[in-house]
Enzyme design. Structure first.
Site, PDB file in Angstrom:
ATOM      1  N   SER A 294       0.866  -1.175   0.000  1.00 31.36           N
ATOM      2  CA  SER A 294       0.000   0.000   0.000  1.00 31.36           C
ATOM      3  C   SER A 294       0.904   1.228   0.000  1.00 31.36           C
ATOM      4  O   SER A 294       1.700   1.407   0.915  1.00 31.36           O
ATOM      5  CB  SER A 294      -0.873  -0.034   1.257  1.00 31.36           C
ATOM      6  OG  SER A 294      -1.588   1.155   1.380  1.00 31.36           O
TER       7      SER A 294
ATOM      8  N   LYS B  41      -0.945  -1.231  -4.557  1.00 27.70           N
ATOM      9  CA  LYS B  41      -2.108  -0.376  -4.281  1.00 27.70           C
ATOM     10  C   LYS B  41      -1.604   1.028  -4.022  1.00 27.70           C
ATOM     11  O   LYS B  41      -0.679   1.212  -3.232  1.00 27.70           O
ATOM     12  CB  LYS B  41      -2.859  -0.910  -3.067  1.00 27.70           C
ATOM     13  CG  LYS B  41      -4.094  -0.117  -2.727  1.00 27.70           C
ATOM     14  CD  LYS B  41      -4.862  -0.770  -1.598  1.00 27.70           C
ATOM     15  CE  LYS B  41      -4.431  -0.225  -0.258  1.00 27.70           C
ATOM     16  NZ  LYS B  41      -5.216  -0.801   0.858  1.00 27.70           N
TER      17      LYS B  41
ATOM     18  N   LYS C   9      -9.972  -6.589   8.373  1.00 26.98           N
ATOM     19  CA  LYS C   9      -9.037  -6.119   9.392  1.00 26.98           C
ATOM     20  C   LYS C   9      -9.593  -6.601  10.722  1.00 26.98           C
ATOM     21  O   LYS C   9     -10.554  -6.015  11.235  1.00 26.98           O
ATOM     22  CB  LYS C   9      -8.929  -4.587   9.363  1.00 26.98           C
ATOM     23  CG  LYS C   9      -8.120  -4.067   8.187  1.00 26.98           C
ATOM     24  CD  LYS C   9      -8.016  -2.563   8.202  1.00 26.98           C
ATOM     25  CE  LYS C   9      -7.244  -2.073   6.975  1.00 26.98           C
ATOM     26  NZ  LYS C   9      -7.409  -0.635   6.751  1.00 26.98           N
TER      27      LYS C   9
ATOM     28  N   GLU D 195     -10.850   0.759  -3.738  1.00 26.46           N
ATOM     29  CA  GLU D 195     -11.158   0.529  -2.322  1.00 26.46           C
ATOM     30  C   GLU D 195     -11.769   1.784  -1.706  1.00 26.46           C
ATOM     31  O   GLU D 195     -11.236   2.885  -1.862  1.00 26.46           O
ATOM     32  CB  GLU D 195      -9.850   0.152  -1.610  1.00 26.46           C
ATOM     33  CG  GLU D 195     -10.023  -0.198  -0.150  1.00 26.46           C
ATOM     34  CD  GLU D 195      -8.710  -0.697   0.475  1.00 26.46           C
ATOM     35  OE1 GLU D 195      -7.797  -1.124  -0.282  1.00 26.46           O
ATOM     36  OE2 GLU D 195      -8.595  -0.644   1.698  1.00 26.46           O
TER      37      GLU D 195
ATOM     38  N   ASP E   5     -13.525  -1.311   2.940  1.00 30.30           N
ATOM     39  CA  ASP E   5     -12.609  -1.388   4.072  1.00 30.30           C
ATOM     40  C   ASP E   5     -13.333  -0.782   5.293  1.00 30.30           C
ATOM     41  O   ASP E   5     -13.985  -1.497   6.061  1.00 30.30           O
ATOM     42  CB  ASP E   5     -11.324  -0.617   3.698  1.00 30.30           C
ATOM     43  CG  ASP E   5     -10.297  -0.520   4.817  1.00 30.30           C
ATOM     44  OD1 ASP E   5     -10.576  -0.983   5.925  1.00 30.30           O
ATOM     45  OD2 ASP E   5      -9.207   0.039   4.589  1.00 30.30           O
TER      46      ASP E   5
ATOM     47  N   GLY F  89      -3.898  -3.622   6.638  1.00 29.21           N
ATOM     48  CA  GLY F  89      -3.063  -3.302   7.792  1.00 29.21           C
ATOM     49  C   GLY F  89      -3.349  -1.903   8.279  1.00 29.21           C
ATOM     50  O   GLY F  89      -3.974  -1.085   7.588  1.00 29.21           O
TER      51      GLY F  89
ATOM     52  N   ASP G 133      -6.863   3.038  -3.427  1.00 33.35           N
ATOM     53  CA  ASP G 133      -7.614   3.181  -2.177  1.00 33.35           C
ATOM     54  C   ASP G 133      -7.880   4.664  -1.948  1.00 33.35           C
ATOM     55  O   ASP G 133      -6.945   5.465  -1.858  1.00 33.35           O
ATOM     56  CB  ASP G 133      -6.785   2.607  -1.008  1.00 33.35           C
ATOM     57  CG  ASP G 133      -7.548   2.608   0.318  1.00 33.35           C
ATOM     58  OD1 ASP G 133      -8.718   3.039   0.334  1.00 33.35           O
ATOM     59  OD2 ASP G 133      -6.972   2.168   1.329  1.00 33.35           O
TER      60      ASP G 133
ATOM     61  N   LYS H 134      -2.652   4.978  -2.868  1.00 36.95           N
ATOM     62  CA  LYS H 134      -3.672   5.817  -2.247  1.00 36.95           C
ATOM     63  C   LYS H 134      -3.988   6.951  -3.212  1.00 36.95           C
ATOM     64  O   LYS H 134      -3.068   7.528  -3.830  1.00 36.95           O
ATOM     65  CB  LYS H 134      -3.146   6.393  -0.931  1.00 36.95           C
ATOM     66  CG  LYS H 134      -2.816   5.341   0.116  1.00 36.95           C
ATOM     67  CD  LYS H 134      -4.057   4.857   0.837  1.00 36.95           C
ATOM     68  CE  LYS H 134      -3.681   3.943   2.000  1.00 36.95           C
ATOM     69  NZ  LYS H 134      -4.872   3.427   2.700  1.00 36.95           N
TER      70      LYS H 134
HETATM   71 MG   LIG Z   1      -8.093   1.019   2.990  1.00 34.78          MG
END
Ligand SMILES: [Mg+2]
Length: 361
Positions: free
Chosen positions: A129, A154, A255, A206, A231, A283, A181, A156
């Site tokens: 991420s 991934k 999670k 996401e 998420d 995470g 995400d 952001k």
């Molecule tokens: Mg997320």
């Protein structure tokens, strides 16, 4: 005996998401000791209620006042969860203690946690991420991550930092498994931008909309082809059922620390499996303690997609645990010592400790 400790670990590199910039990880560690067995839990809430309404100082109160007294009645994690049902919400606080009890009972049975839970494939596939930075810096991070063998990249995104970024990334890496995400940064007013994401052959997007924007997701689902991964919206088995039955969640980012613990996570896995919803484990910049729990869950056979369970060295120079997870060919293996299989690096732990208190004698 139950203690909590607040630790603040500086990050190698600041981590920027649409919520803001993080320079350190303030984690709350729980330690349970019965004179023989030492068990640990880690709360995934943060200093600030940006990801969720839960935040460290508030959850410490919830633990001290309402959750810790229940530990005097039971040390069984399933029983503990039942006895905490009457307390509304606060799933991060509940998870920290429930997971600590999973460490405790698997240590008592002298089994590694992942074998104690069962249904394991014995390893976790790992993705990365990548926080928000300039397009050039992101390209260089992606390049390194691809070379290091991560199985999914991934990035952001946030409003205004999306389409150009993806054009550049796809220009340079046309075939890598790529996802984005948004951490809730968009609304349906941004529909035109969200539709454009279909051009980039993403594995999924996401959490594009607010965590409780059920109606928004219902509408968005009809307008885009890219799979939706949820998420923040999935706080419990009940919210998983709601978003799955409405046909919104194609994929769920599990999670355990956000969903009330391992028991609830196993319930969500069963619901997702019945509905062919993809699963991976995310995470929360956990220390080696929380990371070990996550890797045990990510190694379950029903968790098939690469998760964000990176090796320890991605975020911290030095973790508070002695054992280090390393990645081999995009895989991480859970430890084979009893429980979560990690021990505390006390000299380092003491250096980063901010606060602590005995909650139960
Ligand atoms: Mg997320």
């Amino acid at each position: 005996m139950l203690h909590y400790f607040k630790v603040s670990i500086p990050l190698i590199q600041e981590f920027k998401t649409s919520f803001g910039v993080q320079y350190q990880r303030e984690a709350v560690i729980l330690r349970y000791y019965d004179g023989e067995i030492e068990a640990f839990g880690e709360m995934v809430s943060d200093e600030y209620p940006g990801y969720s309404y839960e935040f460290n100082d508030a959850e410490i109160i919830v633990i001290k006042k309402y959750l810790a007294p229940i530990l005097k009645k039971t040390q069984d994690p399933e029983e503990f969860s039942k006895l905490t049902e009457h307390i509304k919400g606060h799933n991060m606080a509940k998870a920290a203690l429930e997971m600590m009890l999973y460490d405790y009972i698997s240590k008592k049975e002298e089994k590694p946690l992942y074998k104690f839970i069962g249904r394991t494939k014995g390893y976790a596939d790992v993705g990365i991420s990548i926080g928000i930075s300039s397009i050039d810096a992101t390209i260089s991070t992606v390049e390194k991550a691809v070379n290091r063998g991560y199985k999914r990249i991934k990035v952001k995104i946030q409003k205004g930092h999306d389409i150009e970024l993806l054009k550049s990334l796809r220009g340079k890496f046309p075939n890598i498994p790529l996802s984005v995400d948004a951490n809730q940064d968009y609304t349906l007013k941004d529909l035109e931008t969200l539709k454009k994401l279909d051009d980039f052959n993403l594995e999924y997007i996401e959490q594009p909309l607010g965590k409780d924007d059920f109606i928004g997701y219902t509408k968005l689902k009809k307008e885009i082809q890219t799979k939706i991964c949820l998420d923040e919206s999935i706080e419990s088995p009940e919210s998983a059922i709601m978003y799955i039955e409405a046909g919104i969640a194609d994929i769920i980012n599990l999670k355990p620390g956000r969903m009330g613990g391992i028991g609830n996570t196993l319930k969500v896995i069963d619901i997702a499996k019945k509905n062919s919803v993809g699963l991976w484990v995310g995470g929360m910049l956990e220390t080696g303690i929380g990371r070990s729990f996550n890797i045990s869950i990510a190694s379950l056979e029903d968790v098939k997609l690469p998760g964000d369970t990176s090796p320890n060295d991605k975020y911290f120079w030095k973790d508070i645990t002695m054992e280090v997870f390393t990645m081999e060919n995009g895989r991480i293996y859970p430890f084979n010592n009893p429980g979560i299989g990690v021990t505390i690096d006390y000299p380092n732990f003491i250096q980063v400790m901010k606060d602590g208190e005995k909650i139960i004698d």
